[in-house]
Design a protein around this motif. Structure first.
Motif, mmCIF file in Angstrom:
data_model
loop_
_atom_site.group_PDB
_atom_site.id
_atom_site.type_symbol
_atom_site.label_atom_id
_atom_site.label_comp_id
_atom_site.label_asym_id
_atom_site.label_seq_id
_atom_site.Cartn_x
_atom_site.Cartn_y
_atom_site.Cartn_z
ATOM 1 N N ILE A 216 -19.659 -8.848 1.217
ATOM 2 C CA ILE A 216 -18.162 -8.141 1.156
ATOM 3 C C ILE A 216 -17.457 -8.359 2.599
ATOM 4 C CG2 ILE A 216 -18.960 -5.609 1.569
ATOM 5 C CD1 ILE A 216 -17.033 -4.897 -0.715
ATOM 6 N N VAL A 217 -16.305 -8.542 2.378
ATOM 7 C CA VAL A 217 -15.490 -8.653 3.385
ATOM 8 C C VAL A 217 -14.264 -7.631 3.207
ATOM 9 C CG1 VAL A 217 -14.013 -10.121 5.031
ATOM 10 C CG2 VAL A 217 -15.723 -11.093 3.823
ATOM 11 N N VAL A 218 -14.098 -6.655 4.396
ATOM 12 C CA VAL A 218 -13.370 -5.697 3.976
ATOM 13 C C VAL A 218 -12.332 -5.538 5.309
ATOM 14 C CG1 VAL A 218 -14.573 -4.281 2.198
ATOM 15 C CG2 VAL A 218 -15.029 -4.091 4.957
ATOM 16 N N ARG A 219 -11.148 -4.803 5.033
ATOM 17 C CA ARG A 219 -10.398 -4.749 6.351
ATOM 18 C C ARG A 219 -9.682 -3.200 5.847
ATOM 19 N NH1 ARG A 219 -6.301 -9.059 6.684
ATOM 20 N NH2 ARG A 219 -8.129 -10.017 7.689
ATOM 21 N N GLY A 220 -9.561 -2.330 6.911
ATOM 22 C CA GLY A 220 -9.012 -0.888 6.693
ATOM 23 C C GLY A 220 -8.046 -0.591 7.314
ATOM 24 N N ARG A 221 -7.158 0.319 6.777
ATOM 25 C CA ARG A 221 -6.062 1.131 7.616
ATOM 26 C C ARG A 221 -6.345 2.559 7.418
ATOM 27 N NH1 ARG A 221 -0.547 0.520 4.495
ATOM 28 N NH2 ARG A 221 -1.133 2.220 3.282
ATOM 29 N N GLY A 222 -6.508 2.967 8.448
ATOM 30 C CA GLY A 222 -7.019 4.323 8.822
ATOM 31 C C GLY A 222 -5.883 5.273 8.735
ATOM 32 N N GLY A 223 -6.378 6.695 8.962
ATOM 33 C CA GLY A 223 -5.249 7.748 8.976
ATOM 34 C C GLY A 223 -5.942 8.817 7.919
ATOM 35 N N PRO A 224 -5.054 9.958 7.616
ATOM 36 C CA PRO A 224 -5.791 11.033 6.920
ATOM 37 C C PRO A 224 -6.443 10.710 5.689
ATOM 38 C CG PRO A 224 -3.546 11.433 7.785
ATOM 39 C CD PRO A 224 -3.725 10.249 7.877
ATOM 40 N N PRO A 225 -7.361 11.246 5.411
ATOM 41 C CA PRO A 225 -8.039 10.628 3.884
ATOM 42 C C PRO A 225 -7.439 10.287 2.966
ATOM 43 C CG PRO A 225 -9.260 12.623 4.795
ATOM 44 C CD PRO A 225 -8.067 12.524 5.764
ATOM 45 N N GLU A 226 -6.165 11.322 2.782
ATOM 46 C CA GLU A 226 -5.179 11.055 1.554
ATOM 47 C C GLU A 226 -4.472 9.570 1.764
ATOM 48 O OE1 GLU A 226 -3.116 13.955 4.123
ATOM 49 O OE2 GLU A 226 -5.334 13.603 3.449
ATOM 50 N N ARG A 227 -4.486 9.115 2.807
ATOM 51 C CA ARG A 227 -3.509 7.931 3.153
ATOM 52 C C ARG A 227 -4.382 6.843 3.680
ATOM 53 N NH1 ARG A 227 1.769 10.121 6.226
ATOM 54 N NH2 ARG A 227 2.401 8.468 5.291
ATOM 55 N N SER A 228 -5.583 7.061 3.777
ATOM 56 C CA SER A 228 -6.589 5.824 4.315
ATOM 57 C C SER A 228 -6.636 4.847 3.113
ATOM 58 C CB SER A 228 -7.751 6.362 5.045
ATOM 59 O OG SER A 228 -8.560 6.941 3.962
ATOM 60 N N ARG A 229 -6.816 3.512 3.604
ATOM 61 C CA ARG A 229 -6.656 2.537 2.599
ATOM 62 C C ARG A 229 -7.890 1.522 3.214
ATOM 63 N NH1 ARG A 229 -4.420 5.757 0.822
ATOM 64 N NH2 ARG A 229 -2.335 5.621 -0.405
ATOM 65 N N LEU A 230 -8.972 1.083 2.326
ATOM 66 C CA LEU A 230 -9.648 -0.163 2.501
ATOM 67 C C LEU A 230 -9.506 -1.106 1.493
ATOM 68 C CD1 LEU A 230 -12.356 -0.857 4.103
ATOM 69 C CD2 LEU A 230 -13.617 -0.083 2.217
ATOM 70 N N ARG A 231 -9.342 -2.248 2.002
ATOM 71 C CA ARG A 231 -8.954 -3.485 1.125
ATOM 72 C C ARG A 231 -9.974 -4.576 1.152
ATOM 73 N NH1 ARG A 231 -4.730 -7.477 0.444
ATOM 74 N NH2 ARG A 231 -5.733 -8.793 -1.052
ATOM 75 N N VAL A 232 -10.555 -4.494 0.005
ATOM 76 C CA VAL A 232 -11.796 -5.910 -0.333
ATOM 77 C C VAL A 232 -11.099 -7.182 -0.060
ATOM 78 C CG1 VAL A 232 -13.550 -6.706 -1.643
ATOM 79 C CG2 VAL A 232 -12.882 -3.966 -1.589
ATOM 80 N N LEU A 233 -11.183 -7.800 0.795
ATOM 81 C CA LEU A 233 -10.630 -9.173 0.916
ATOM 82 C C LEU A 233 -11.560 -10.282 0.104
ATOM 83 C CD1 LEU A 233 -9.878 -9.356 4.724
ATOM 84 C CD2 LEU A 233 -8.250 -8.824 2.870
ATOM 85 N N GLU A 234 -12.856 -10.026 0.209
ATOM 86 C CA GLU A 234 -13.771 -11.113 -0.736
ATOM 87 C C GLU A 234 -14.779 -10.170 -0.970
ATOM 88 O OE1 GLU A 234 -12.836 -15.374 1.193
ATOM 89 O OE2 GLU A 234 -14.824 -14.666 0.851
ATOM 90 N N LEU A 235 -15.529 -10.507 -2.308
ATOM 91 C CA LEU A 235 -16.690 -9.931 -2.762
ATOM 92 C C LEU A 235 -17.224 -10.988 -3.466
ATOM 93 C CD1 LEU A 235 -17.573 -6.345 -4.456
ATOM 94 C CD2 LEU A 235 -18.731 -8.460 -5.086
ATOM 95 N N VAL A 236 -18.679 -11.624 -2.985
ATOM 96 C CA VAL A 236 -19.267 -12.665 -3.670
ATOM 97 C C VAL A 236 -20.679 -12.289 -3.865
ATOM 98 C CG1 VAL A 236 -19.829 -15.096 -3.273
ATOM 99 C CG2 VAL A 236 -17.496 -14.367 -2.593
#
Length: 402
Positions: A216-236
């Motif tokens: 799995i390849v991921v990229r995150g955007r941090g911040g407070p828990p309610e605003r943090s985001r994790l993007r899955v770029l690929e899952l193979v």
């Protein structure tokens, strides 16, 4: 200048064309500045290099440019030479004169003459390319959900941060899965460069014997828990255990990330894996119904050489899946851009370049391409013995964007 006074002819780009091409693409596609485009053209593009670039000049000025990448697409167990059409741009003061359309038609001819079977692209406007014979090929369902809405599937604890050699293992997994998938490309080392971007991480799933069977390849955007985001770029994943283990690993990330974005194939039925499939922060879309995912569509594909496609398999072979209800022995094809594809086809051979109004129906090259992608084109090459789609997913998936 009237359209009929402009002589359109694609010519290979040279080093002297780089400044003008970089300026044209920076103006047409502003997401990259001109300096970066100039550097990429000199050092090498993600999917090709300067030799893939073509230009049109009018009165000594660059009127248009495009790229014709040399790619290989896996489809129903076969590796098909494919032209990746990209960067189709016309200078602002040369637009609305048919230049872009004629550039694309010449690109189709280039693809056919160099041995490509298919062409693929990501369209700026689907109607423009549909008129050139392309057909929309793939769907993705984009889900945004809280990690705790996904079950902690068994195997999540066998997902580990990839070591320095992890990219090599991920590439090996990808190659094995690509051969058993529809739409994935053969990747060069440069095509993996997206993993080098800051904030991008690779995690591997290992089976009980320690063999890497998914990533799995991921990229995150941090911040407070309610605003943090994790993007899955690929899952193979090569098997169900690896697939579930990687999904379980996403669930475990609930302590750090407030939301996850994952683009699932329709065949994954991913909505069934969410405790509450409603998209975060969305309102009711219709009465008591709720919004659960956005549908992403693309890319577009087109056959450029029907004869070469049929030559890949036995002429009398059956389609790889059930015949469509209107399957007929004679296939009539209309192709307004590549007349070599047009006519009546039987047993993988063109028996007549003309169309008969009395025999069967006439299919556009786009309709024929759609049948191929769906595995239902009469006479298309059958998969090799023992070939089965990875994870049972027949959906077309193209991870790379060019």
């Amino acid at each position: 200048m009237p359209t009929d006074r402009i002589d359109i002819h694609l010519q290979p780009a040279g080093e002297g064309d780089i400044p003008a091409m970089a300026a044209l693409w920076a103006e047409a596609f502003p997401e990259k500045p001109v300096q970066r485009r100039d550097r990429e053209l000199r050092e090498g593009l993600t999917f090709g290099d300067l030799s893939d670039c073509w230009v049109v000049e009018v009165d000594g000025r660059m009127a248009g440019a495009l790229r014709t990448y040399r790619l290989t697409t896996h489809l129903w167990g076969h590796a098909l030479p494919t032209m990746g059409l990209a960067g189709v741009a016309v200078a602002p003061d040369f637009r609305r004169r048919g230049i872009g359309r004629r550039m694309c038609i010449e690109a189709l001819r280039i693809a056919r003459e160099r041995g490509d079977v298919l062409t693929a692209l990501y369209p700026f406007r689907t109607s423009f390319y549909r008129d050139l014979g392309y057909v929309l090929a793939g769907d993705l369902h984009r889900y945004r959900f809280r990690p705790e809405e996904l079950a902690m599937y068994p195997g999540w604890d066998r997902v580990v941060r990839a070591p320095k050699t992890g990219l090599t293992e991920a590439r090996d997994i990808y190659a094995r899965v690509a051969a058993r998938s529809n739409g994935l490309l053969d990747r060069t080392e440069r095509m993996w460069s997206f993993c080098d971007r800051e904030g991008t991480y690779i995690y591997l799933h290992r089976d009980p014997r320690g063999r890497a069977t998914g990533y799995i390849v991921v990229r995150g955007r941090g911040g407070p828990p309610e605003r943090s985001r994790l993007r899955v770029l690929e899952l193979v994943a090569e098997d169900r255990e690896a697939y579930l283990g990687l999904l379980g690993w996403l669930s475990v990330q609930r302590d750090q990330w407030g939301r996850i974005t994952y683009d699932a194939l329709p065949g994954e039925n991913f909505h069934r894996r969410l405790a509450h499939p409603r998209t975060a922060s969305s309102s009711m879309s219709r009465g008591l119904w709720f919004h659960s995912a956005a549908i992403l569509r693309g890319p577009m594909f087109r056959i450029v050489n029907l004869e070469a496609l049929f030559a890949l398999g036995e002429p009398d072979g059956e389609p790889p899946v059930d015949r469509p209800d209107d399957w007929v022995e004679t296939l009539q094809v209309r192709d307004g851009q590549l007349p070599e594809n047009q006519g009546r086809w039987q047993g993988g051979e063109r028996v007549d370049p003309t169309l008969s109004p009395t025999i069967n129906g006439v299919r556009s090259i786009g309709d024929v391409t759609a049948l191929l992608l769906d595995g239902r084109l009469p006479g298309q090459p059958v998969p090799p013995d023992g070939w089965k789609p990875n994870l049972g997913l027949r959906d077309l998936r193209l991870l790379d964007e060019f």
